[in-house]
Enzyme design. Structure first.
Site, PDB file in Angstrom:
ATOM      1  N   HIS A  30       0.844  -1.207   0.000  1.00 17.46           N
ATOM      2  CA  HIS A  30       0.000   0.000   0.000  1.00 17.46           C
ATOM      3  C   HIS A  30       0.882   1.262   0.000  1.00 17.46           C
ATOM      4  CE1 HIS A  30      -3.114   2.807   1.156  1.00 17.46           C
ATOM      5  NE2 HIS A  30      -3.983   1.863   1.492  1.00 17.46           N
ATOM      6  N   GLU A  86      -0.815   1.164  -5.434  1.00 15.86           N
ATOM      7  CA  GLU A  86      -0.650  -0.068  -4.674  1.00 15.86           C
ATOM      8  C   GLU A  86      -0.615  -1.307  -5.574  1.00 15.86           C
ATOM      9  OE1 GLU A  86      -3.713  -0.129  -1.630  1.00 15.86           O
ATOM     10  OE2 GLU A  86      -3.968   2.038  -1.895  1.00 15.86           O
TER      11      GLU A  86
END
Length: 282
Positions: free
Chosen positions: A163, A259
């Site tokens: 992330h 991500e």
């Protein structure tokens, strides 16, 4: 420097390029000071907090309001979302899973003139028989390998993401090669971007047909993000309204999350199988 910013003190030298450091809250970190890069990894979450290639500038955004306390997810850097992305999968687990708030173990460090690598591992009681490792390799670029290995006698399913929060100016931001189709998590609809990428007031998109590499530019700096082992690329920025409701986001205008993610279908590992989710930043 990130050490001064977070008020970290050196505890000991582990390797000629790796130091153990800690903060006043008792959290431990690994500081990499190598000719190829300077970086900071938190033991909690195997969380890459800072990465500055040499030569080059800081790559990862870190919120000034992130608390850096035990059990609290760090806002910025590269959180590891595992074994679920968002609210997908097992509802008994927290959103984005437990990997990002768990304490990992330092397994191995390898340093040479041209590279430095550090590997951490996690074995959690919630997923017995499942071994998770994250290998950080610093050369002329940065490679993150998140490896899930099924050592149990049963199949294991998971989703997840690296992330990553990247420094940018959202007013000048462009991301290339994302493809034209994305699932908008806000409207719960699949949308076609006929005019190309454009950030909305709040952006939470799962790109379904992204290329293996995405170029992030904002007019002053650029990065290439390479993905493998994923089925999608997530782009997220909270925008002003949501950011004002979040106590650990200092300035939404300074970052974009791109991500490397598993969101469309869970990875299903048979016993003894493994899977690698990889992101390379160059």
């Amino acid at each position: 420097m990130i050490l001064e910013k977070l008020k970290l003190k050196v505890v000991k030298q582990i390797d000629n390029a790796v130091f153990e450091v800690s903060n006043t809250e008792g959290m431990e970190f690994y500081w990499i000071d190598h000719p190829k890069a300077k970086a900071l990894i938190a033991q909690q979450g195997a969380h890459l907090v800072s990465y500055r290639p040499n030569p080059g500038e800081e790559t990862l955004w870190l919120s000034d309001d992130s608390l850096f306390t035990q059990g609290k997810a760090i806002r910025g850097g590269v959180p590891i979302c595992w074994p679920r992305f968002g609210n997908l999968g097992d509802d008994s687990l927290p959103k984005h899973g437990f990997a990002r708030t768990s304490l990992w173990c330092l397994d191995e460090i390898n340093t040479s003139e041209d590279s430095c690598s550090i590997r951490l591992s996690l074995n959690h009681s919630a997923t017995p028989g499942i071994a998770l490792t994250c290998l950080f390799t610093f050369t002329d670029n940065l490679c993150l390998d998140l490896v899930t290995k099924n050592n149990s006698d049963n199949k294991f399913e998971f989703t997840g993401a690296l992330h990553s929060y990247f420094i940018t100016d959202v007013k000048k931001l462009h991301i290339g090669s994302l493809g034209t189709q994305h699932f908008d998590s806000l409207t719960q609809k699949v949308t076609v971007e006929s005019a190309g990428f454009k950030l909305s007031e709040e952006t939470d998109r799962i790109y379904l047909q992204s290329a293996d590499s995405n170029l992030i530019t904002n007019g002053e700096r650029s990065l290439t993000i390479h993905h493998s082992g994923n089925d999608s690329v997530v782009v997220w920025n909270p925008g002003e309204q949501l950011a004002n409701q979040m106590d650990d986001v200092s300035d939404y205008r300074q970052f974009i999350c791109v991500e490397t993610a598993i969101t469309q279908s869970p990875v299903c590992l048979a016993p003894k199988q493994s899977h690698c989710l990889q992101q390379i930043i160059s």
